[in-house]
Motif scaffolding. Structure first.
Motif, PDB file in Angstrom:
ATOM      1  N   TYR A  46       0.855  -1.183   0.000  1.00  0.00           N
ATOM      2  CA  TYR A  46       0.000   0.000   0.000  1.00  0.00           C
ATOM      3  C   TYR A  46       0.894   1.237   0.000  1.00  0.00           C
ATOM      4  CZ  TYR A  46      -3.760   3.211   1.256  1.00  0.00           C
ATOM      5  OH  TYR A  46      -4.668   4.253   1.266  1.00  0.00           O
ATOM      6  N   TYR A 301       3.302   0.597   8.150  1.00  0.00           N
ATOM      7  CA  TYR A 301       2.901  -0.529   7.308  1.00  0.00           C
ATOM      8  C   TYR A 301       2.329  -1.669   8.151  1.00  0.00           C
ATOM      9  CZ  TYR A 301       4.913   1.046   2.836  1.00  0.00           C
ATOM     10  OH  TYR A 301       5.168   1.704   1.672  1.00  0.00           O
ATOM     11  N   TYR A 305      -1.417  -3.077   7.621  1.00  0.00           N
ATOM     12  CA  TYR A 305      -1.614  -4.449   7.176  1.00  0.00           C
ATOM     13  C   TYR A 305      -2.280  -5.305   8.246  1.00  0.00           C
ATOM     14  CZ  TYR A 305       1.486  -3.112   3.342  1.00  0.00           C
ATOM     15  OH  TYR A 305       2.044  -2.492   2.259  1.00  0.00           O
ATOM     16  N   ARG A 308      -5.928  -4.661   7.929  1.00  0.00           N
ATOM     17  CA  ARG A 308      -6.487  -5.265   6.728  1.00  0.00           C
ATOM     18  C   ARG A 308      -6.519  -6.793   6.837  1.00  0.00           C
ATOM     19  NH1 ARG A 308      -4.841  -1.132   1.803  1.00  0.00           N
ATOM     20  NH2 ARG A 308      -5.635   0.699   2.903  1.00  0.00           N
ATOM     21  N   SER A 380      -3.081  -6.647   1.521  1.00  0.00           N
ATOM     22  CA  SER A 380      -2.289  -5.434   1.738  1.00  0.00           C
ATOM     23  C   SER A 380      -2.783  -4.236   0.931  1.00  0.00           C
ATOM     24  CB  SER A 380      -0.817  -5.691   1.393  1.00  0.00           C
ATOM     25  OG  SER A 380      -0.677  -6.046   0.022  1.00  0.00           O
ATOM     26  N   PHE A 381      -3.378  -4.476  -0.227  1.00  0.00           N
ATOM     27  CA  PHE A 381      -3.634  -3.373  -1.155  1.00  0.00           C
ATOM     28  C   PHE A 381      -4.998  -2.716  -0.974  1.00  0.00           C
ATOM     29  CE2 PHE A 381      -4.699  -1.611  -5.386  1.00  0.00           C
ATOM     30  CZ  PHE A 381      -3.655  -0.713  -5.491  1.00  0.00           C
ATOM     31  N   SER A 382      -6.020  -3.493  -0.712  1.00  0.00           N
ATOM     32  CA  SER A 382      -7.380  -2.956  -0.661  1.00  0.00           C
ATOM     33  C   SER A 382      -7.755  -2.520   0.747  1.00  0.00           C
ATOM     34  CB  SER A 382      -8.386  -3.997  -1.157  1.00  0.00           C
ATOM     35  OG  SER A 382      -8.153  -4.327  -2.510  1.00  0.00           O
TER      36      SER A 382
END
Length: 431
Positions: A46, A301, A305, A308, A380-382
């Motif tokens: 991200y 981070y 994470y 998420r 990790s991304f959304s």
């Protein structure tokens, strides 16, 4: 040769190219990147969590103040300044006393794997690797025409008895063990403390080299990660890592910490391939590590994470159909799910894409095409709400598949296993 087709070139390909196949993940990128699709497929960090304005100013200063060197050719091993910073980074994980002379800077972790393969693998050689394992590593070993033999895992990571059996099965001919012991990609499991020593002892007794890939070790959610294998044994262990997960993948900067006797061969292999890694990218990472609060950024981070991961696990627990199990990672970027009996993750993919959700079928993480009952899910991304929506869509597809099969008597009604229980048993393909 105007009007030529692919067939006109096929017979001219080298043997190593003929065996190459498209990555399951790369094939998904064009679909998964569409805004209407919730992607649980890739492994992208991200990047928006970075202080992008400050990073932009840093890159501008690098070009204006040091452009004469940062935009010039460099040396094949990488700059001394960056190799010194890399040794400082590794010391935080417990790798003490590493020399910058034994560090080779690479174009991401992927080139590090390629260099190891170039130096050690001949066609037909055997590589031992966890099953499942990183799809990019499989591509490298396939290109080297090596045979990959998988070693089973469970909730505590690679199973030592399975490693001993794999060595016996190949008559001790394996060139090395490739392992991601911490927050493994794709399974999300971590090799336990006791097993780390046992695995190293087995490799030492058999003279088996260890290639330790550690991109995720700093992304722990529940206390410190176990010390790397390289922190426990110096000889016979190659340690690979990257700044792609802790800074920026677009810079493509990774490294190998190698036994001193092999370092020069790795440098020569790198020079033959790329001449030298990007001086500008190296300068950017060096400036970042020297002038910015990167340790605090890693904490950011970790928090992002962790939130998420929890959102994904909660959605799986609430929405997945009965019979689905999944791992509960203590760090990294991925959850590994096992489908109810009768479902095939690869065959189900077109229906999932039509429902605007993407994942990676488990087959991409095995050299032998197994893994049809598994899928890798990235968190990790959304954002958390998008993760939940993605799971809702995916669960709907799975329910439809189960209903269709039940109509034809293909699937019995599965029992529900909640994610909290599944954390203790990653699924049949890891056992």
């Amino acid at each position: 040769m105007s009007g030529t087709t692919q067939d006109d070139y096929t017979d001219r390909y080298s043997r190593r190219v003929r065996g190459m196949t498209t990555s399951e993940i790369r094939a998904l990128f064009s679909v998964a990147s569409r805004p209407e699709v919730v992607s649980l497929a890739g492994g992208s960090p991200y990047i928006a969590a970075l202080p992008l304005d400050a990073v932009g100013e840093m890159l501008g200063r690098l070009a204006s103040d040091h452009g004469a060197t940062s935009l010039q050719y460099g040396i094949g091993q990488g700059t001394v300044e960056l190799r010194e910073r890399i040794c400082e980074v590794m010391s935080l994980s417990g790798i003490e006393g590493a020399s910058p002379d034994d560090v080779v800077v690479t174009v991401g972790g992927q080139q590090a794997l390629d260099l190891i393969a170039r130096v050690f693998l001949d066609p037909g050689d055997v590589v031992l690797a966890e099953g499942p394992t990183y799809v990019g590593a499989l591509g490298v070993f396939q290109a080297a025409q090596a045979q990959v033999r998988h070693v089973a895992m469970d909730a505590e990571g690679l199973i030592p008895a399975a490693l001993s059996q794999a060595l016996a099965d190949c008559g001790g001919r394996a060139k090395f063990l490739y392992t991601i012991p911490t927050y493994q990609n794709p399974a999300g499991v971590t090799l336990s403390e006791a097993r780390r020593e046992e695995v190293l002892d087995i490799c030492s007794r058999h003279g088996l080299l260890v290639v330790e890939d550690d991109p995720y070790g700093m992304l722990s959610f529940e206390g410190d990660a176990p010390r790397p294998l390289r922190a426990r044994r110096r000889e016979g262990v190659f340690y690979l890592s990257t700044f792609s997960k802790t800074f920026a993948p677009g810079l493509r900067v990774g490294w190998v910490l190698a036994p001193h006797a092999v370092r020069e061969k790795l440098v020569m292999a790198s020079e033959a391939s790329i001449l030298c890694p990007s001086a500008f990218a190296q300068g950017a990472v060096t400036q970042y590590l020297s002038t910015m609060p990167w340790r605090e950024q890693i904490k950011v981070y970790r928090e992002v994470y962790r939130e998420r991961r929890d959102a994904l696990l909660s959605a799986l627990d609430d929405l997945m159909p009965g019979g689905t199990t999944w791992t509960n990672p203590a760090g990294g970027l991925f959850v590994w799910a096992t489908l109810p009996e009768g479902l095939d993750s690869k065959a189900m993919m077109p229906r999932a894409i039509a429902a605007r959700v993407a994942y990676v079928p488990g087959t991409g993480f095995y050299a032998d095409g197994t893994g049809t009952t598994n899928m890798r899910l990235n968190f990790s991304f959304s954002a958390p709400d998008r993760l939940r929506e993605g799971v809702r869509r995916l669960a709907g597809v799975m329910e439809q598949e189960l209903a269709m099969r039940a109509v034809f008597g293909a699937v019995a009604e599965p029992r529900r296993r909640r994610g909290s229980a599944a954390a203790d048993a990653p699924g049949p393909d890891l056992a």
